[in-house]
Design a protein around this motif. Structure first.
Motif, PDB file in Angstrom:
ATOM      1  N   VAL A 273       0.829  -1.209   0.000  1.00  0.00           N
ATOM      2  CA  VAL A 273       0.000   0.000   0.000  1.00  0.00           C
ATOM      3  C   VAL A 273       0.860   1.254   0.000  1.00  0.00           C
ATOM      4  O   VAL A 273       0.364   2.344  -0.279  1.00  0.00           O
ATOM      5  N   GLU A 274       2.142   1.121   0.320  1.00  0.00           N
ATOM      6  CA  GLU A 274       3.030   2.277   0.299  1.00  0.00           C
ATOM      7  C   GLU A 274       4.435   1.840  -0.086  1.00  0.00           C
ATOM      8  O   GLU A 274       4.692   0.680  -0.372  1.00  0.00           O
ATOM      9  N   GLY A 275       5.341   2.820  -0.133  1.00  0.00           N
ATOM     10  CA  GLY A 275       6.700   2.546  -0.575  1.00  0.00           C
ATOM     11  C   GLY A 275       6.913   3.023  -2.000  1.00  0.00           C
ATOM     12  O   GLY A 275       6.108   3.773  -2.550  1.00  0.00           O
ATOM     13  N   GLU A 276       8.026   2.582  -2.612  1.00  0.00           N
ATOM     14  CA  GLU A 276       8.371   3.000  -3.970  1.00  0.00           C
ATOM     15  C   GLU A 276       8.083   1.891  -4.979  1.00  0.00           C
ATOM     16  O   GLU A 276       8.276   0.721  -4.693  1.00  0.00           O
ATOM     17  N   GLY A 277       7.620   2.296  -6.149  1.00  0.00           N
ATOM     18  CA  GLY A 277       7.312   1.358  -7.218  1.00  0.00           C
ATOM     19  C   GLY A 277       6.407   2.024  -8.228  1.00  0.00           C
ATOM     20  O   GLY A 277       6.328   3.252  -8.305  1.00  0.00           O
ATOM     21  N   GLN A 278       5.696   1.220  -9.007  1.00  0.00           N
ATOM     22  CA  GLN A 278       4.775   1.744 -10.009  1.00  0.00           C
ATOM     23  C   GLN A 278       3.371   1.863  -9.424  1.00  0.00           C
ATOM     24  O   GLN A 278       2.923   0.977  -8.698  1.00  0.00           O
ATOM     25  N   ARG A 293      -6.954  -2.710 -11.106  1.00  0.00           N
ATOM     26  CA  ARG A 293      -5.500  -2.784 -10.958  1.00  0.00           C
ATOM     27  C   ARG A 293      -4.801  -2.270 -12.220  1.00  0.00           C
ATOM     28  O   ARG A 293      -3.944  -2.929 -12.802  1.00  0.00           O
ATOM     29  N   TYR A 294      -5.147  -1.073 -12.612  1.00  0.00           N
ATOM     30  CA  TYR A 294      -4.574  -0.465 -13.811  1.00  0.00           C
ATOM     31  C   TYR A 294      -3.196   0.098 -13.497  1.00  0.00           C
ATOM     32  O   TYR A 294      -3.048   0.961 -12.631  1.00  0.00           O
ATOM     33  N   ASN A 295      -2.180  -0.377 -14.192  1.00  0.00           N
ATOM     34  CA  ASN A 295      -0.809   0.055 -13.948  1.00  0.00           C
ATOM     35  C   ASN A 295      -0.501   1.276 -14.799  1.00  0.00           C
ATOM     36  O   ASN A 295      -0.373   1.182 -16.022  1.00  0.00           O
ATOM     37  N   LEU A 296      -0.377   2.421 -14.144  1.00  0.00           N
ATOM     38  CA  LEU A 296      -0.045   3.648 -14.858  1.00  0.00           C
ATOM     39  C   LEU A 296       1.396   3.682 -15.338  1.00  0.00           C
ATOM     40  O   LEU A 296       1.766   4.512 -16.164  1.00  0.00           O
ATOM     41  N   GLU A 297       2.229   2.812 -14.777  1.00  0.00           N
ATOM     42  CA  GLU A 297       3.653   2.711 -15.122  1.00  0.00           C
ATOM     43  C   GLU A 297       4.435   3.962 -14.725  1.00  0.00           C
ATOM     44  O   GLU A 297       5.542   4.183 -15.228  1.00  0.00           O
ATOM     45  N   ASP A 298       3.871   4.763 -13.838  1.00  0.00           N
ATOM     46  CA  ASP A 298       4.591   5.901 -13.269  1.00  0.00           C
ATOM     47  C   ASP A 298       5.286   5.436 -11.993  1.00  0.00           C
ATOM     48  O   ASP A 298       4.645   4.835 -11.117  1.00  0.00           O
ATOM     49  N   ASN A 299       6.570   5.714 -11.865  1.00  0.00           N
ATOM     50  CA  ASN A 299       7.287   5.393 -10.636  1.00  0.00           C
ATOM     51  C   ASN A 299       6.945   6.428  -9.566  1.00  0.00           C
ATOM     52  O   ASN A 299       7.058   7.637  -9.809  1.00  0.00           O
ATOM     53  N   VAL A 300       6.529   5.946  -8.419  1.00  0.00           N
ATOM     54  CA  VAL A 300       6.062   6.831  -7.353  1.00  0.00           C
ATOM     55  C   VAL A 300       6.608   6.385  -6.005  1.00  0.00           C
ATOM     56  O   VAL A 300       7.128   5.285  -5.856  1.00  0.00           O
ATOM     57  N   SER A 301       6.445   7.267  -5.038  1.00  0.00           N
ATOM     58  CA  SER A 301       6.694   6.936  -3.642  1.00  0.00           C
ATOM     59  C   SER A 301       5.445   7.331  -2.863  1.00  0.00           C
ATOM     60  O   SER A 301       5.054   8.503  -2.867  1.00  0.00           O
ATOM     61  N   VAL A 302       4.808   6.350  -2.223  1.00  0.00           N
ATOM     62  CA  VAL A 302       3.553   6.580  -1.502  1.00  0.00           C
ATOM     63  C   VAL A 302       3.788   6.390  -0.008  1.00  0.00           C
ATOM     64  O   VAL A 302       4.482   5.465   0.417  1.00  0.00           O
ATOM     65  N   SER A 303       3.202   7.284   0.786  1.00  0.00           N
ATOM     66  CA  SER A 303       3.353   7.212   2.241  1.00  0.00           C
ATOM     67  C   SER A 303       2.024   7.502   2.929  1.00  0.00           C
ATOM     68  O   SER A 303       1.237   8.331   2.462  1.00  0.00           O
ATOM     69  N   TYR A 304       1.806   6.802   4.040  1.00  0.00           N
ATOM     70  CA  TYR A 304       0.626   7.049   4.871  1.00  0.00           C
ATOM     71  C   TYR A 304       0.986   7.851   6.122  1.00  0.00           C
ATOM     72  O   TYR A 304       0.207   7.916   7.063  1.00  0.00           O
ATOM     73  N   GLY A 320       8.688   8.919 -11.689  1.00  0.00           N
ATOM     74  CA  GLY A 320       8.951   8.383 -13.015  1.00  0.00           C
ATOM     75  C   GLY A 320       9.231   9.436 -14.054  1.00  0.00           C
ATOM     76  O   GLY A 320      10.029   9.232 -14.959  1.00  0.00           O
ATOM     77  N   ARG A 321       8.544  10.569 -13.954  1.00  0.00           N
ATOM     78  CA  ARG A 321       8.698  11.595 -14.979  1.00  0.00           C
ATOM     79  C   ARG A 321      10.064  12.271 -14.900  1.00  0.00           C
ATOM     80  O   ARG A 321      10.467  12.967 -15.808  1.00  0.00           O
ATOM     81  N   ALA A 322      10.770  12.082 -13.797  1.00  0.00           N
ATOM     82  CA  ALA A 322      12.076  12.722 -13.639  1.00  0.00           C
ATOM     83  C   ALA A 322      13.222  11.721 -13.703  1.00  0.00           C
ATOM     84  O   ALA A 322      14.371  12.088 -13.611  1.00  0.00           O
TER      85      ALA A 322
END
Length: 435
Positions: A273-278, A293-304, A320-322
């Motif tokens: 549910v969090e951390g780094e990945g797509q 479960r649509y994979n946007l293929e954007d690399n993100v970091s999610v935090s709660y 991902g964009r950078a």
């Protein structure tokens, strides 16, 4: 749908939010099972009822959408559709997306979640594309939902050159705008070319809403100083609508009350549910074209982690964009890091337009800068590139108007209509092809 859509403040913490998500998940699965694509993919498995069950399904990819063009993802009768959209993918393959009128209520509400607010007192300039993409229509609908006067400015349109954009902003008292960040810099140059001071002669302006391209903190701050208003970023896609927006503390929050989010690690195949990945998203209020479960293929970091805004929503950083860069010597140069360096130059140098080419042994950079600041700007940028990347650079100062021609900022071409009859000496080369 209006009565069942969650609103900010209706949950208190991650567990409460998860219960809200799972309450709507069953309906989402039912909608999905009506589309040809998911009817096939779900045929051999028990329908999921919880988020944990959902995690057992395969990811839906952008290629799945392309392979099922145009209506293989459709879960309602065509007669119920309100809009059809596309974004282009690899080799120009269309990525279809469609929405019902009810879906649009959710879309508009999510985009309108701007901490600065939108109301009937606002004049809202929409300066992103309307053709096939979702972005212009999304902002337009959000503005009308809250009673704002919407100015449909479009983008890359012959009918809306930069000079007209600035005239409209000034004369109509535009209070809010929606565009890619680069537009805001070009408007400032256009305003100056027209004799206006961006930060002083547009007193009605309250905020600049931006999205659709990478934005570093340094460039955001520069845009904000130029116009004297907040720059408020958001994140989303044509396939999903708005997925995240900024809170008053400047942090980007995922709209996890309207969609279920996962973080997928493509190296291990695991999700969390969090951390780094797509970023993987399951919209919860999407009937016309449900996505599981649509994979946007954007690399993100999610935090709660808690945020002082009190929204109780996870935060996201879009990486991902950078991430993509070019090798120069032993270093990897990314646009994100280089943009931070360029916009760290003093405002007094007036450098806002630049371009760079990464070559194996040297980084070549061109900047527009007035003659009186050229030597200092070139020297400072050369030194900063050496400090940050440890590579040699060749920085060239160009006369203002070289990268962004003065004519592009000042011209006001006529909007041509089709005609077939011409008089003596008239150019009939554009008959029928009216551009």
């Amino acid at each position: 749908m209006t009565s069942i859509l969650p609103q900010l403040g209706q949950w208190h913490g991650p567990e409460d939010l998860r219960r809200l998500q799972e309450k709507q998940l069953a309906q989402t699965i039912t909608w999905a099972s009506r589309s040809p694509f998911y009817r096939r993919s779900l045929a051999s498995t028990a329908l999921p009822t919880t988020a944990a069950d959902l995690a057992g399904l395969p990811l839906t990819s952008k290629q799945d959408l392309r392979d099922n063009y145009p209506f293989g993802m459709l879960a309602v009768p065509k007669e119920r559709l309100a809009t059809y959209h596309e974004s282009s993918g690899t080799a120009g393959q269309p990525t279809p997306s469609y929405y019902t009128a009810e879906d649009w209520v959710d879309l508009a509400e999510r985009f309108a979640r701007k901490w600065i607010g939108m109301s009937a007192a606002d004049v809202f300039l929409v300066r992103t594309p309307y053709a096939l993409l979702l972005t212009g229509h999304l902002a337009h609908a959000a503005g009308r939902l809250h009673g704002a006067t919407v100015v449909p400015g479009d983008n890359r349109s012959l009918a809306m050159p930069y000079a007209r954009v600035v005239r409209v902003m000034h004369d109509l008292g535009v209070t809010l705008t929606w565009s890619v960040p680069t537009e805001c810099l070009i408007w400032a140059a256009t305003a100056a070319a027209a004799g206006h001071r961006p930060g002083a002669d547009f007193p009605a302006l309250r905020a600049l809403f931006v999205g659709g391209e990478p934005l570093t903190d340094a460039r955001r701050a520069r845009i904000s100083r130029l116009w004297g208003v907040p720059v408020i970023e958001e994140y989303g896609s044509t396939e999903t609508g708005s997925l995240a927006g900024e809170c008053p503390n400047g942090r980007m929050h995922l709209w996890a009350d309207r969609a279920l989010f996962e973080v997928y690690d493509p190296r291990t195949g695991t999700v969390d549910v969090e951390g780094e990945g797509q970023l993987v998203v399951t919209p919860l209020f999407r009937e016309a074209m449900p996505l599981l479960r649509y994979n946007l293929e954007d690399n993100v970091s999610v935090s709660y982690a808690d945020c002082a805004c009190g929204w109780n929503l996870p935060t996201v950083q879009v990486l991902g964009r950078a991430a993509f860069g070019y090798a120069v010597g032993a270093a990897t140069v990314t646009q994100h890091r280089l943009e931070e360096v360029v916009f760290s130059l003093p405002d007094s140098h007036g450098v806002v337009f630049w371009r760079a080419r990464a070559e194996p042994a040297v980084l070549r950079i061109e900047i527009e800068v007035a003659p009186e600041h050229r030597a200092a700007a070139v020297a400072e940028l050369t030194a900063k590139v050496r400090d940050v990347f440890g590579v040699d650079s060749e920085v060239v100062g160009l006369a203002p108007g070289t990268l962004i021609p003065h004519e592009a900022l000042t011209s006001m071409p006529d909007v041509v209509k089709p005609r077939s009859l011409f008089g003596p000496g008239e150019d009939w080369g554009k008959a029928l092809l009216y551009y």
